[in-house]
Structure formats: C-alpha cells, structure tokens
Design a protein around this motif. Structure first.
Motif, PDB file in Angstrom:
ATOM      1  N   PRO A  75      29.340  69.435  37.049  1.00 32.56           N
ATOM      2  CA  PRO A  75      28.900  68.862  38.148  1.00 32.56           C
ATOM      3  C   PRO A  75      29.743  67.633  38.689  1.00 32.56           C
ATOM      4  O   PRO A  75      29.900  67.596  40.124  1.00 32.56           O
ATOM      5  N   PHE A  76      29.857  66.702  37.791  1.00 30.39           N
ATOM      6  CA  PHE A  76      30.678  65.626  38.390  1.00 30.39           C
ATOM      7  C   PHE A  76      32.151  66.085  38.813  1.00 30.39           C
ATOM      8  O   PHE A  76      32.577  65.407  39.957  1.00 30.39           O
ATOM      9  N   ILE A  77      32.812  66.990  38.106  1.00 36.97           N
ATOM     10  CA  ILE A  77      34.228  67.297  38.567  1.00 36.97           C
ATOM     11  C   ILE A  77      33.997  67.896  39.992  1.00 36.97           C
ATOM     12  O   ILE A  77      34.796  67.662  40.972  1.00 36.97           O
ATOM     13  N   ALA A  82      34.829  67.796  45.915  1.00 37.05           N
ATOM     14  CA  ALA A  82      34.466  67.988  47.181  1.00 37.05           C
ATOM     15  C   ALA A  82      34.209  66.583  48.037  1.00 37.05           C
ATOM     16  O   ALA A  82      34.631  66.626  49.188  1.00 37.05           O
ATOM     17  N   MET A  83      34.091  65.504  47.328  1.00 44.16           N
ATOM     18  CA  MET A  83      34.262  64.146  48.093  1.00 44.16           C
ATOM     19  C   MET A  83      35.633  63.916  48.392  1.00 44.16           C
ATOM     20  O   MET A  83      35.832  63.484  49.583  1.00 44.16           O
ATOM     21  N   GLU A  88      39.742  63.118  52.694  1.00 51.13           N
ATOM     22  CA  GLU A  88      41.163  63.601  53.258  1.00 51.13           C
ATOM     23  C   GLU A  88      40.787  64.198  54.781  1.00 51.13           C
ATOM     24  O   GLU A  88      41.700  63.941  55.512  1.00 51.13           O
ATOM     25  N   ARG A  89      39.738  64.956  54.823  1.00 48.65           N
ATOM     26  CA  ARG A  89      39.737  65.775  56.036  1.00 48.65           C
ATOM     27  C   ARG A  89      39.228  64.671  56.893  1.00 48.65           C
ATOM     28  O   ARG A  89      39.674  64.986  58.295  1.00 48.65           O
TER      29      ARG A  89
END
Length: 106
Positions: A75-77, A82-83, A88-89
């Motif tokens: 979950p951390f990875i 995702a963050m 970047e987006r």
C-alpha cells in the motif's frame, strides 16, 4: 435462610457449594490441601535481567519485520506512485505547456 447455613457462616453469608457442601470462609476454603506443587525461585540479586537482550532484539525485530512487510509495503508503494504521478501531473498542468494544451477545454 436455613438455620444450618446461618450457624456455619460465622457472621457472614458463606455460600454452599454445588452439592450443598460447606466451602469455608474467604481465604480458608474447605477443600483439600494441595500437594505435589513444587516452586523454584532465584534470588533477585542472582538474576541477570539484561541477559540476551541485544541478540533477542535483533532477531525478534527481523522476525516481526519479515512477517509484516508484505502487509505494509505494497500500500505504501502504491500510494507513493499515485502521489508522484499526481504531483507531476499538477506541475505539468500548471506549466506553460500544460496551460497551452488544455486552455480551450476549460
């Protein structure tokens, strides 16, 4: 209350057992004396409370870490990726090129 129970109680209500047998007062139950129980003690000044602490800490920490890493790490990875994609987006959409590309869609 039966008078026999009042006479046995010695001033307080002492319950009769399951089969109407007198149990005795608190701290002096009417059971058999326990036999065959052997206890060994070691004097506090002869004990070593820190015996094996470093060795046990290393191996116990590794054992606990290896059992839990597969529950915690994925979950951390996933959250990290995702963050990083969202950051970047966001930077791209707020840059000159991003505003130029998506200026007509808003």
């Amino acid at each position: 209350m039966r008078p026999t129970q009042a006479l046995r109680s010695g001033g307080g209500d002492v319950p009769l057992g399951r089969y109407n047998k007198y149990l005795g007062t608190w701290g002096n139950f009417g059971g058999y004396k326990q036999r065959g129980i052997i206890t060994y003690t070691l004097s506090p000044n002869r004990q070593n409370p820190m015996a094996g602490v470093v060795h046990d800490a290393i191996f116990n920490t590794w054992r606990r870490f290896s059992k839990q890493v597969l529950y915690v790490a994925p979950p951390f990875i996933a959250f990290y990726y995702a963050m990083s994609w969202a950051t970047e987006r966001n930077h791209y959409l707020n840059s000159k090129e991003g505003r130029k590309e998506f200026s007509d869609s808003e």
